[in-house]
Design an enzyme around this catalytic site. Structure first.
Site, short mmCIF file in Angstrom:
data_model
loop_
_atom_site.label_atom_id
_atom_site.label_comp_id
_atom_site.label_asym_id
_atom_site.label_seq_id
_atom_site.Cartn_x
_atom_site.Cartn_y
_atom_site.Cartn_z
N GLU A 44 -4.05 11.88 -13.46
CA GLU A 44 -5.49 11.70 -13.68
C GLU A 44 -5.87 10.22 -13.79
O GLU A 44 -5.01 9.33 -13.79
CB GLU A 44 -5.91 12.49 -14.92
CG GLU A 44 -5.64 13.98 -14.71
CD GLU A 44 -6.20 14.87 -15.80
OE1 GLU A 44 -6.52 14.36 -16.89
OE2 GLU A 44 -6.34 16.07 -15.52
N CYS A 53 -4.04 15.97 -7.52
CA CYS A 53 -3.41 17.22 -7.94
C CYS A 53 -1.90 17.17 -7.71
O CYS A 53 -1.40 16.40 -6.86
CB CYS A 53 -3.96 18.38 -7.13
SG CYS A 53 -5.64 18.85 -7.55
N GLU A 55 0.01 19.32 -6.22
CA GLU A 55 0.41 19.73 -4.87
C GLU A 55 0.32 18.55 -3.91
O GLU A 55 1.21 18.33 -3.08
CB GLU A 55 -0.52 20.85 -4.37
CG GLU A 55 -0.46 22.12 -5.19
CD GLU A 55 -1.47 22.15 -6.33
OE1 GLU A 55 -1.71 21.09 -6.95
OE2 GLU A 55 -2.01 23.23 -6.59
#
Ligand code: THU
Length: 133
Positions: A44, A53, A55
């Site tokens: 973040e 993210c 992924e």
């Protein structure tokens, strides 16, 4: 590497998540067709739009290492400190998968009794890909 083993790697990658804002931690384990695994976690940022993210962290790491062929990704996520429920990939991550993976690419998610496996074209039907250009 079976689906459950890949999922366990995603669970371990989740521990590396950097989530001071959402406190929602996600781990991913991306399997190449040659059997190599690349891990990812969510990262973040105070400027929320810069959040990456788990992924996509796994995909971008693998792509940068020269990988281009993938067979499966496992995703494990939930609120910090909790075991977590099913954490389905967001739309942007599904689009990144569609860029690099075939329709039968497997997405391995947690389930009450272990893991459940989805096909990419099930999670992102009627996708826009390079074939459209
Ligand atoms: N997140 C992921 O890493 N993967 C997903 O599939 C869903 C959401 C992250 C982004 C953000 O850091 C946090 O979860 C809350 O949205």
């Amino acid at each position: 590497m079976n689906h459950k083993e890949l999922y366990e790697l995603a669970v371990s990658a989740r521990e590396r998540a950097y989530t001071p804002y959402s406190h929602f931690t996600v781990g991913a384990a991306l399997l190449t067709t040659s059997g190599k695994v690349y891990l990812g976690c969510n990262i973040e940022n105070a400027a929320y739009g810069a959040v990456n993210c788990a992924e996509r962290t796994a995909f971008f790491t693998a792509i940068c290492e020269g990988e281009r062929e993938f067979s499966a990704i496992a995703v494990a996520g939930g609120r910090e400190g909790e075991i977590g429920e099913i954490c389905a990939p967001c739309g942007i991550c599904r689009q990144v998968m569609a860029e690099f993976c075939a329709p039968d690419f497997e997405v391995v998610l947690g389930a009450e009794d272990g893991v459940k496996v989805y096909r990419l074209d099930e999670l992102l039907p009627l996708s826009f890909t390079k074939d459209n250009l």
